[in-house]
Design a protein around this motif. Structure first.
Motif, mmCIF file in Angstrom:
data_model
loop_
_atom_site.group_PDB
_atom_site.id
_atom_site.type_symbol
_atom_site.label_atom_id
_atom_site.label_comp_id
_atom_site.label_asym_id
_atom_site.label_seq_id
_atom_site.Cartn_x
_atom_site.Cartn_y
_atom_site.Cartn_z
ATOM 1 N N LYS A 298 -5.810 35.764 -31.108
ATOM 2 C CA LYS A 298 -4.369 35.547 -31.242
ATOM 3 C C LYS A 298 -3.911 35.819 -32.677
ATOM 4 C CE LYS A 298 -0.872 32.016 -30.402
ATOM 5 N NZ LYS A 298 -0.488 30.853 -29.615
ATOM 6 N N LEU B 204 -2.526 21.091 -25.763
ATOM 7 C CA LEU B 204 -1.717 20.625 -26.878
ATOM 8 C C LEU B 204 -0.496 21.517 -27.014
ATOM 9 C CD1 LEU B 204 -4.534 19.824 -29.443
ATOM 10 C CD2 LEU B 204 -3.280 18.255 -27.945
ATOM 11 N N SER B 205 0.403 21.095 -27.874
ATOM 12 C CA SER B 205 1.619 21.854 -28.116
ATOM 13 C C SER B 205 1.267 23.273 -28.577
ATOM 14 C CB SER B 205 2.428 21.127 -29.187
ATOM 15 O OG SER B 205 3.515 21.904 -29.549
ATOM 16 N N GLY B 206 1.913 24.271 -27.988
ATOM 17 C CA GLY B 206 1.667 25.653 -28.371
ATOM 18 C C GLY B 206 0.497 26.292 -27.659
ATOM 19 N N SER B 207 -0.121 25.575 -26.724
ATOM 20 C CA SER B 207 -1.284 26.143 -26.050
ATOM 21 C C SER B 207 -0.879 27.104 -24.922
ATOM 22 C CB SER B 207 -2.150 25.016 -25.489
ATOM 23 O OG SER B 207 -1.402 24.231 -24.596
ATOM 24 N N GLY B 208 0.402 27.151 -24.594
ATOM 25 C CA GLY B 208 0.850 28.109 -23.590
ATOM 26 C C GLY B 208 1.224 27.491 -22.250
ATOM 27 N N LYS B 209 1.372 26.175 -22.203
ATOM 28 C CA LYS B 209 1.677 25.504 -20.930
ATOM 29 C C LYS B 209 3.020 25.945 -20.363
ATOM 30 C CE LYS B 209 1.646 21.406 -22.832
ATOM 31 N NZ LYS B 209 1.459 21.740 -24.240
ATOM 32 N N SER B 210 4.054 25.906 -21.203
ATOM 33 C CA SER B 210 5.382 26.289 -20.712
ATOM 34 C C SER B 210 5.397 27.748 -20.291
ATOM 35 C CB SER B 210 6.436 26.057 -21.794
ATOM 36 O OG SER B 210 6.524 24.688 -22.087
ATOM 37 N N THR B 211 4.716 28.578 -21.057
ATOM 38 C CA THR B 211 4.624 29.991 -20.707
ATOM 39 C C THR B 211 3.969 30.143 -19.338
ATOM 40 O OG1 THR B 211 4.332 30.439 -23.057
ATOM 41 C CG2 THR B 211 3.835 32.233 -21.535
ATOM 42 N N PHE C 38 3.663 38.364 -26.021
ATOM 43 C CA PHE C 38 5.065 38.411 -26.435
ATOM 44 C C PHE C 38 5.241 39.474 -27.502
ATOM 45 C CE2 PHE C 38 4.755 33.940 -25.002
ATOM 46 C CZ PHE C 38 5.809 33.930 -24.100
HETATM 47 N N1 LIG Z 1 9.590 34.183 -26.382
HETATM 48 C C1 LIG Z 1 8.502 34.070 -27.165
HETATM 49 N N2 LIG Z 1 8.253 34.982 -28.125
HETATM 50 C C2 LIG Z 1 7.174 34.884 -28.922
HETATM 51 N N3 LIG Z 1 6.273 33.916 -28.839
HETATM 52 C C3 LIG Z 1 6.452 32.964 -27.907
HETATM 53 C C4 LIG Z 1 7.570 32.987 -27.023
HETATM 54 N N4 LIG Z 1 7.502 31.913 -26.202
HETATM 55 C C5 LIG Z 1 6.377 31.261 -26.557
HETATM 56 N N5 LIG Z 1 5.738 31.891 -27.570
HETATM 57 C C6 LIG Z 1 4.469 31.486 -28.197
HETATM 58 O O1 LIG Z 1 3.525 31.300 -27.175
HETATM 59 C C7 LIG Z 1 2.714 30.184 -27.468
HETATM 60 C C8 LIG Z 1 2.747 29.191 -26.331
HETATM 61 O O2 LIG Z 1 4.029 28.587 -26.251
HETATM 62 P P1 LIG Z 1 4.417 27.544 -25.129
HETATM 63 O O3 LIG Z 1 4.073 28.110 -23.811
HETATM 64 O O4 LIG Z 1 5.820 27.125 -25.337
HETATM 65 O O5 LIG Z 1 3.444 26.334 -25.466
HETATM 66 P P2 LIG Z 1 3.446 24.829 -24.936
HETATM 67 O O6 LIG Z 1 4.450 24.713 -23.837
HETATM 68 O O7 LIG Z 1 2.056 24.603 -24.490
HETATM 69 O O8 LIG Z 1 3.799 23.988 -26.108
HETATM 70 C C9 LIG Z 1 3.197 29.625 -28.774
HETATM 71 O O9 LIG Z 1 2.383 30.139 -29.797
HETATM 72 C C10 LIG Z 1 4.591 30.162 -28.912
HETATM 73 O O10 LIG Z 1 4.930 30.332 -30.243
#
Ligand SMILES: Nc1ncnc2c1ncn2[C@@H]1O[C@H](COP(=O)(O)OP(=O)(O)O)[C@@H](O)[C@H]1O
Ligand SMILES: [Mg+2]
Lengths: 304, 342
Positions: free
Chosen positions: B32, B63-70, B15
């Motif tokens: 990271k 865990l939260s912030g591990s990149g699952k949603s991404t 990102f």
């Molecule tokens: N649009 C974005 N810009 C910058 N960093 C992002 C963005 N979206 C997610 N991140 C970062 O990417 C990492 C993974 O986020 P995310 O996929 O939401 O995690 P999860 O769903 O596992 O909680 C986090 O550190 C988050 O801060």
């Protein structure tokens, strides 16, 4: 000696170093002449451009005046009910219309309602697309916001001058003046409403393959509608606030009567017409607020 | 049946304004934290390689912030990768044109969201038919199909309500019905049940498994909850700091955690619910037992069978009823308790 003459002749601190009298006169004259020249060359063309608008205005006003008064009252009450779903407001509206008519203000009231309706309509038709454009790009927003600020803060008399020079006196320049003053809220709040739309819902639309057009019409506008309506409400209020000013350049109606009352010190005339304008404002305000509230009914997202 | 597997290959996401520029540094091992401190970019995903099997449930856990949603958003390209491929039916989703991508999202994928993301101004049925409406399908047909799926998720009678009149669990049923109505091969679920109360959550998991029995979609299910992962996942990939640290079946992960971090994760797990009888059965013994249990059964079911019947030995039979091995009470209980070394 050198210093002394410098201070007195070139940089006095008590007298502002103005442009010379002749220079200043020439500057103003230059601007005036330039604009007059522009008016001479294009004024007629621009006026012609507005002929359809003028026709529409005249037609609408005639329609309202030609409608039998009982029917008009029924129509207006029905509109109030459709918007607000509130019988108290319907009764209030009927009372206002009956009393105003009885006190000899029927015709002026119809004229005022006509110009307010048309100018609100124009503000909506131009304001909402403009607000949408503004919401799509931060650059557009950065450019348009100060322009809207200017439109709202510059005393309306200042832009009345070029409008009158260009279009003369009458309904169309009056309408223009009202619209310039009244359009900013609907533009601003359309922009704001669309920008505030829940990002998650927007993402869902994307995930299901919505085109930007589909997103606009199925998500952004519907969700922004309560905010847009708050803008329309403000626009109507500002248009009403302009009816007296618009009367200065020949818009007939309640505003014209107020102006007459000011010029001749007719206290009762001023009071009656003033109260009539106020009553219209209250009815418009309540109706559009209730309508906005109904739009909002399902918009709050509740989890859990 | 068509092959609806999803192949994620060498996926990186950085990102920031110019992610591509730092790909090499990351590939050469920049962390990271270092990337963020030195260049102000966030490392979202690092060299992801997952083959998500067709018609199965692939869980991605972390865990939260591990990149699952991404990660899950790369499958329908709500997020575009910095480098890498997402292959589906021979096409790289990352290289599709805007139009192709829209068609892909409309017809091949459907998504369920953690915060439901319903359209608040629309009734339940109008929410459910949203995907079909975007496809331009006739209103009447769309409504029929939406009603069918609303009924399947247990929402008949609620068609004309608005989302904010429903409880969270019911709202997510609407979310699920909206996704199912789309009739897509891929079902993407980003922590779809995480916002729900435990009991409702268990219900929803059961419903998903039941639906999957007949629908056979390629499901990508995100969760931060190991129990949920083990219950739903045919395969599980574990993410940490944007990288996959282990993937395999639930049993593989529980029995052979790749590192101390995962071992710590799995130590509280109910192993009886994860480990299958086939893992511990002995093939030599034959015919001595009077009770039998199907191959693939979970140990808790074996234990229940043995204690209910009062036996100490059970035959393991395949789907034709032929005995392929046997399992004892003792080995069952041994396998169900957490080994002391963890
Ligand atoms: N649009 C974005 N810009 C910058 N960093 C992002 C963005 N979206 C997610 N991140 C970062 O990417 C990492 C993974 O986020 P995310 O996929 O939401 O995690 P999860 O769903 O596992 O909680 C986090 O550190 C988050 O801060
Ligand atoms: Mg997430």
């Amino acid at each position: 000696m050198g210093i002394r003459s410098f201070v007195t002749t070139e940089l006095s601190l008590t007298e502002f170093p103005e442009l010379g009298r002749t220079d200043l006169r020439n500057l103003k004259k230059g601007i005036d002449e330039a604009f007059k020249g522009f008016t001479r060359n294009y004024g007629e063309g621009i006026e012609d451009l507005f002929i359809p608008l003028l026709r529409f205005l005249v037609w609408f006003e005639k329609l309202m005046l030609a409608t039998p008064w009982p029917l008009m009252i029924v129509i207006l009450c029905a509109l109030v009910y459709a918007g607000a779903r509130n019988w108290v407001l319907v009764v209030g509206t009927a009372t206002v219309l009956l009393v105003a008519g009885y006190l000899g203000m029927w015709e002026d009231m119809m004229k005022t309602l006509s110009i307010i309706s048309v100018s609100t309509l124009i503000c909506i038709v131009f304001g909402i697309p403009f607000g949408i454009m503004m919401s799509k790009s931060n650059r557009t927003q950065a450019i348009v916001t100060p322009i809207l600020d200017i439109m709202q803060t510059v005393p309306s008399f200042v832009y009345l001058i070029p409008i009158v020079m260009l279009l003369g006196i009458g309904r169309v320049p009056g309408l223009m003046a009202v619209c310039i003053y009244a359009i900013p809220p609907v533009v601003r709040l359309t922009n704001l409403g669309i920008r505030l739309v829940d990002k998650d819902v927007l993402e869902a639309a994307d995930a299901f393959g919505a085109s930007s057009r589909q997103k606009l019409f199925t998500v952004q506008i519907p969700l922004a509608l309560p905010t847009i309506f708050a803008g329309i409400n403000q626009t109507i209020m500002m248009a009403l606030a302009m009816v007296v000013v618009a009367a200065l350049i020949g818009v007939q109606g309640l505003g014209g009567e107020v102006l007459k009352a000011v010029n001749n010190q007719y206290l009762a005339l001023g009071l009656f017409n003033g109260i009539a304008i106020l009553s219209i404002a209250i009815v418009f305000d309540r109706v559009s607020q209730q309508f906005g509230k109904r739009l909002q009914k399902h918009s709050e997202v509740i989890h859990g | 049946m068509a092959d609806n597997s999803i192949d994620v290959k060498g996926l990186y996401k950085i990102f920031g304004s110019n992610g591509k520029k730092y790909i090499e540094a990351v590939q050469n091992g920049m962390s990271k934290d270092e990337l963020n401190a030195k260049h102000g970019h966030v490392l979202g995903l690092k060299n992801i390689n997952i083959t998500m099997p067709s018609a199965k449930i692939q869980v991605i856990m972390g865990l939260s912030g591990s990149g699952k949603s991404t990660m899950i958003r790369h499958i329908n390209r709500l997020i575009a990768p910095t480098v890498g491929e997402v292959m589906f039916q021979g096409v790289d989703v990352c290289k599709m044109s805007e139009t192709d991508l829209r068609e892909f999202r409309r017809h091949k994928t459907a998504m369920v969201f953690q915060k439901f993301a319903l359209l608040p101004h629309r009734t339940v049925v109008k929410n459910a038919l949203y995907g079909l409406e975007l496809q331009g399908i006739d209103k009447k047909e769309a409504e029929e199909r939406a009603r069918h799926w609303l009924q399947r998720v247990g929402l008949d009678g609620f068609e004309d309500r608005y989302p904010n009149e429903l409880s969270g669990g019911m709202q997510q049923r609407v979310g699920l019905a909206r996704a199912l109505t789309n009739d897509a091969d891929i079902l993407l679920m980003d922590e779809a049940f995480s916002a729900l109360d435990p009991l409702i959550r268990t219900d929803m998991q059961a419903m998903l498994l039941e639906l999957q029995e007949e629908l056979h979609k390629t499901v990508v299910f995100i969760t931060h909850d190991l129990d949920e992962a083990l219950r739903l996942g045919d395969r599980i990939a574990i993410l940490r700091d944007g990288a996959v640290i282990q993937q395999g079946t639930g049993q593989e992960i529980v029995l052979n955690p790749a590192d101390a971090y995962i071992a710590d994760f799995v130590k509280e797990v109910n192993r009886g619910r994860v480990i299958r009888v086939d893992t511990i059965m002995e093939t030599a013994e034959n015919g001595t037992a009077t009770v039998s249990i199907p191959s693939g059964s979970r140990l808790e079911n074996v234990a229940k069978l043995l204690s209910d019947s009062g036996e100490t030995l059970a035959n393991v039979v395949d789907d034709k009823g032929i005995t392929i091995g046997a399992v004892s009470m003792r080995s069952t209980i041994e396998a169900m308790v957490t080994p002391a070394k963890h």
